[in-house]
Every structure is written in structure tokens, then in C-alpha cells.
Write a protein that holds these residues in place. Structure first.
Motif, PDB file in Angstrom:
ATOM      1  N   LEU A 109     105.196 -18.813 -20.028  1.00  0.00           N
ATOM      2  CA  LEU A 109     106.427 -18.708 -19.253  1.00  0.00           C
ATOM      3  C   LEU A 109     106.781 -20.071 -18.672  1.00  0.00           C
ATOM      4  O   LEU A 109     105.957 -20.688 -17.991  1.00  0.00           O
ATOM      5  CB  LEU A 109     106.269 -17.711 -18.102  1.00  0.00           C
ATOM      6  CG  LEU A 109     105.960 -16.265 -18.466  1.00  0.00           C
ATOM      7  CD1 LEU A 109     105.750 -15.436 -17.201  1.00  0.00           C
ATOM      8  CD2 LEU A 109     107.068 -15.681 -19.304  1.00  0.00           C
ATOM      9  N   PRO A 110     108.006 -20.554 -18.923  1.00  0.00           N
ATOM     10  CA  PRO A 110     108.440 -21.802 -18.295  1.00  0.00           C
ATOM     11  C   PRO A 110     108.439 -21.659 -16.777  1.00  0.00           C
ATOM     12  O   PRO A 110     108.738 -20.587 -16.236  1.00  0.00           O
ATOM     13  CB  PRO A 110     109.870 -21.980 -18.816  1.00  0.00           C
ATOM     14  CG  PRO A 110     109.961 -21.125 -20.039  1.00  0.00           C
ATOM     15  CD  PRO A 110     109.031 -19.975 -19.793  1.00  0.00           C
ATOM     16  N   ALA A 111     108.116 -22.720 -16.082  1.00  0.00           N
ATOM     17  CA  ALA A 111     107.987 -22.680 -14.623  1.00  0.00           C
ATOM     18  C   ALA A 111     109.259 -22.228 -13.926  1.00  0.00           C
ATOM     19  O   ALA A 111     109.198 -21.599 -12.874  1.00  0.00           O
ATOM     20  CB  ALA A 111     107.565 -24.050 -14.105  1.00  0.00           C
ATOM     21  N   SER A 112     110.420 -22.490 -14.507  1.00  0.00           N
ATOM     22  CA  SER A 112     111.672 -22.153 -13.829  1.00  0.00           C
ATOM     23  C   SER A 112     111.923 -20.658 -13.716  1.00  0.00           C
ATOM     24  O   SER A 112     112.768 -20.238 -12.921  1.00  0.00           O
ATOM     25  CB  SER A 112     112.854 -22.812 -14.541  1.00  0.00           C
ATOM     26  OG  SER A 112     112.999 -22.266 -15.841  1.00  0.00           O
ATOM     27  N   VAL A 113     111.216 -19.818 -14.476  1.00  0.00           N
ATOM     28  CA  VAL A 113     111.428 -18.367 -14.353  1.00  0.00           C
ATOM     29  C   VAL A 113     110.704 -17.805 -13.122  1.00  0.00           C
ATOM     30  O   VAL A 113     110.912 -16.661 -12.762  1.00  0.00           O
ATOM     31  CB  VAL A 113     111.035 -17.578 -15.629  1.00  0.00           C
ATOM     32  CG1 VAL A 113     111.792 -18.096 -16.840  1.00  0.00           C
ATOM     33  CG2 VAL A 113     109.558 -17.572 -15.863  1.00  0.00           C
ATOM     34  N   ILE A 114     109.878 -18.616 -12.481  1.00  0.00           N
ATOM     35  CA  ILE A 114     109.181 -18.177 -11.266  1.00  0.00           C
ATOM     36  C   ILE A 114     110.170 -18.215 -10.104  1.00  0.00           C
ATOM     37  O   ILE A 114     110.776 -19.245  -9.826  1.00  0.00           O
ATOM     38  CB  ILE A 114     107.955 -19.055 -10.967  1.00  0.00           C
ATOM     39  CG1 ILE A 114     106.946 -18.939 -12.108  1.00  0.00           C
ATOM     40  CG2 ILE A 114     107.326 -18.671  -9.631  1.00  0.00           C
ATOM     41  CD1 ILE A 114     105.778 -19.897 -12.000  1.00  0.00           C
ATOM     42  N   THR A 115     110.325 -17.076  -9.440  1.00  0.00           N
ATOM     43  CA  THR A 115     111.283 -16.973  -8.337  1.00  0.00           C
ATOM     44  C   THR A 115     110.618 -16.988  -6.972  1.00  0.00           C
ATOM     45  O   THR A 115     111.264 -17.267  -5.974  1.00  0.00           O
ATOM     46  CB  THR A 115     112.119 -15.688  -8.459  1.00  0.00           C
ATOM     47  OG1 THR A 115     111.243 -14.563  -8.459  1.00  0.00           O
ATOM     48  CG2 THR A 115     112.967 -15.706  -9.716  1.00  0.00           C
ATOM     49  N   GLN A 116     109.323 -16.650  -6.938  1.00  0.00           N
ATOM     50  CA  GLN A 116     108.615 -16.612  -5.652  1.00  0.00           C
ATOM     51  C   GLN A 116     107.113 -16.688  -5.910  1.00  0.00           C
ATOM     52  O   GLN A 116     106.614 -16.156  -6.905  1.00  0.00           O
ATOM     53  CB  GLN A 116     108.936 -15.309  -4.922  1.00  0.00           C
ATOM     54  CG  GLN A 116     108.276 -15.183  -3.580  1.00  0.00           C
ATOM     55  CD  GLN A 116     108.563 -13.825  -2.925  1.00  0.00           C
ATOM     56  OE1 GLN A 116     109.328 -13.015  -3.432  1.00  0.00           O
ATOM     57  NE2 GLN A 116     107.940 -13.590  -1.793  1.00  0.00           N
ATOM     58  N   ILE A 117     106.412 -17.345  -4.992  1.00  0.00           N
ATOM     59  CA  ILE A 117     104.957 -17.388  -5.003  1.00  0.00           C
ATOM     60  C   ILE A 117     104.488 -16.899  -3.637  1.00  0.00           C
ATOM     61  O   ILE A 117     104.928 -17.413  -2.608  1.00  0.00           O
ATOM     62  CB  ILE A 117     104.432 -18.812  -5.270  1.00  0.00           C
ATOM     63  CG1 ILE A 117     104.890 -19.305  -6.652  1.00  0.00           C
ATOM     64  CG2 ILE A 117     102.907 -18.856  -5.163  1.00  0.00           C
ATOM     65  CD1 ILE A 117     104.611 -20.782  -6.911  1.00  0.00           C
ATOM     66  N   ASP A 118     103.619 -15.888  -3.646  1.00  0.00           N
ATOM     67  CA  ASP A 118     103.094 -15.328  -2.403  1.00  0.00           C
ATOM     68  C   ASP A 118     101.590 -15.616  -2.345  1.00  0.00           C
ATOM     69  O   ASP A 118     100.794 -14.877  -2.921  1.00  0.00           O
ATOM     70  CB  ASP A 118     103.354 -13.827  -2.354  1.00  0.00           C
ATOM     71  CG  ASP A 118     102.861 -13.178  -1.070  1.00  0.00           C
ATOM     72  OD1 ASP A 118     102.079 -13.801  -0.325  1.00  0.00           O
ATOM     73  OD2 ASP A 118     103.267 -12.026  -0.815  1.00  0.00           O
ATOM     74  N   PRO A 119     101.190 -16.704  -1.663  1.00  0.00           N
ATOM     75  CA  PRO A 119      99.775 -17.069  -1.607  1.00  0.00           C
ATOM     76  C   PRO A 119      98.899 -16.037  -0.895  1.00  0.00           C
ATOM     77  O   PRO A 119      97.730 -15.875  -1.250  1.00  0.00           O
ATOM     78  CB  PRO A 119      99.758 -18.393  -0.845  1.00  0.00           C
ATOM     79  CG  PRO A 119     101.160 -18.872  -0.802  1.00  0.00           C
ATOM     80  CD  PRO A 119     102.030 -17.679  -0.969  1.00  0.00           C
ATOM     81  N   GLN A 120      99.450 -15.322   0.094  1.00  0.00           N
ATOM     82  CA  GLN A 120      98.646 -14.337   0.817  1.00  0.00           C
ATOM     83  C   GLN A 120      98.271 -13.160  -0.085  1.00  0.00           C
ATOM     84  O   GLN A 120      97.138 -12.695  -0.071  1.00  0.00           O
ATOM     85  CB  GLN A 120      99.395 -13.817   2.059  1.00  0.00           C
ATOM     86  CG  GLN A 120      99.462 -14.815   3.198  1.00  0.00           C
ATOM     87  CD  GLN A 120     100.470 -15.939   2.938  1.00  0.00           C
ATOM     88  OE1 GLN A 120     101.485 -15.743   2.289  1.00  0.00           O
ATOM     89  NE2 GLN A 120     100.153 -17.133   3.426  1.00  0.00           N
ATOM     90  N   GLU A 121      99.219 -12.683  -0.858  1.00  0.00           N
ATOM     91  CA  GLU A 121      98.971 -11.553  -1.760  1.00  0.00           C
ATOM     92  C   GLU A 121      98.541 -12.009  -3.152  1.00  0.00           C
ATOM     93  O   GLU A 121      98.222 -11.183  -4.000  1.00  0.00           O
ATOM     94  CB  GLU A 121     100.235 -10.677  -1.870  1.00  0.00           C
ATOM     95  CG  GLU A 121     100.645 -10.024  -0.575  1.00  0.00           C
ATOM     96  CD  GLU A 121      99.643  -9.000  -0.088  1.00  0.00           C
ATOM     97  OE1 GLU A 121      99.072  -8.276  -0.917  1.00  0.00           O
ATOM     98  OE2 GLU A 121      99.429  -8.940   1.143  1.00  0.00           O
ATOM     99  N   ARG A 122      98.567 -13.320  -3.381  1.00  0.00           N
ATOM    100  CA  ARG A 122      98.220 -13.922  -4.681  1.00  0.00           C
ATOM    101  C   ARG A 122      99.082 -13.351  -5.815  1.00  0.00           C
ATOM    102  O   ARG A 122      98.607 -12.923  -6.851  1.00  0.00           O
ATOM    103  CB  ARG A 122      96.731 -13.774  -4.975  1.00  0.00           C
ATOM    104  CG  ARG A 122      95.872 -14.547  -3.969  1.00  0.00           C
ATOM    105  CD  ARG A 122      94.398 -14.500  -4.251  1.00  0.00           C
ATOM    106  NE  ARG A 122      93.992 -14.845  -5.590  1.00  0.00           N
ATOM    107  CZ  ARG A 122      93.826 -16.092  -6.071  1.00  0.00           C
ATOM    108  NH1 ARG A 122      94.061 -17.120  -5.302  1.00  0.00           N
ATOM    109  NH2 ARG A 122      93.419 -16.292  -7.310  1.00  0.00           N
ATOM    110  N   ASN A 123     100.403 -13.363  -5.564  1.00  0.00           N
ATOM    111  CA  ASN A 123     101.373 -12.891  -6.539  1.00  0.00           C
ATOM    112  C   ASN A 123     102.336 -13.999  -6.915  1.00  0.00           C
ATOM    113  O   ASN A 123     102.730 -14.804  -6.065  1.00  0.00           O
ATOM    114  CB  ASN A 123     102.207 -11.726  -5.975  1.00  0.00           C
ATOM    115  CG  ASN A 123     101.473 -10.412  -6.027  1.00  0.00           C
ATOM    116  OD1 ASN A 123     100.825 -10.096  -7.018  1.00  0.00           O
ATOM    117  ND2 ASN A 123     101.577  -9.637  -4.962  1.00  0.00           N
TER     118      ASN A 123
END
Length: 122
Positions: free
Chosen positions: A61-75
Motif C-alpha cells: 500500500l502506498p503511504a498516501s492511502v494512510i489516513t490515520q495512525i493511532d499509536p495507543q491502539e496500534r492501528n
């Protein structure tokens, strides 16, 4: 916005954050976990191990398709559906770093105007 770059509002290059092991959530549910992630400007992507969802297949998956990173939930949340990801060009361990393969993957993901940044030309 570049297809192979993290969105500035999603990933801060100044912070050290390793996404390997994070769960990946499509717009319609979990698709797997991050097996590998790169952070180079203009060449960033994640490789997702889909496990039993699509019989152990990996997807790039190209990095630009990532809309959010949740470090607490590791999502990691992506702007594509399970069906869109499943229909992507098959991951090829031997050639995934080659320009021809990356071009095929890029052409595939450029066809989707949906999600955050809709209408943005990559």
C-alpha cells in the motif's frame, strides 16, 4: 500530494514511529497487520500481511492511502475498502522494489478518488 509519501497530517517524520506490527483497518474493517514499512521521501509504503483474510497474501500500500495512525491502539487506517485492496496487483516479493512493479501498483491506486483528499491528483 505524492502517492508514495505519508500525508503531513498523518505521519510526522520528526518522530520515530515504527508501524511494523500495527493492525491495518480498511474503511470497512481490519485487513491484517503491517509486515514492513518504509519512510523514505517519495518512496514510502507499507506491506500488509493479510493473514487468513485473503489466504496469507501480502499487499503493498502506498503511504498516501494512510489516513490515520493511532499509536495507543496500534492501528493504521487506510482510505480503501477490503475489496479495493484485495483487487490490487499481487504482491511480488522478488520485484516489489522495482520501478515497473511500483508503477503498476501506483496506476491501480491512482484510479480511486475516494477518501480524504478526494479529487487530489497523485
Amino acid at each position: 500530494m505524492e502517492l508514495w509519501e505519508y500525508r503531513a497530517d498523518v505521519y510526522d517524520r520528526g518522530k520515530s514511529l515504527d508501524l511494523v506490527g500495527y493492525h491495518v483497518q480498511a474503511t470497512d474493517g481490519k485487513i491484517g497487520s503491517v509486515d514492513e514499512a518504509t519512510y523514505e521521501v517519495g518512496e514510502s509504503y507499507i506491506i500488509v500481511d493479510t493473514g487468513p483474510w485473503i489466504f496469507g497474501k501480502k499487499v503493498l500500500l502506498p503511504a498516501s492511502v494512510i489516513t490515520q495512525i493511532d499509536p495507543q491502539e496500534r492501528n493504521v487506517y487506510v482510505s480503501r475498502t477490503k475489496a479495493e485492496i484485495k483487487a490490487a496487483p499481487e504482491f511480488d516479493e522478488a520485484t516489489f522494489k522495482e520501478p515497473e512493479y511500483r508503477n503498476r501498483v501506483g496506476d491501480y491506486y491512482r484510479q480511486f478518488p475516494s477518501g480524504p483528499g478526494a479529487g487530489t491528483t497523485f
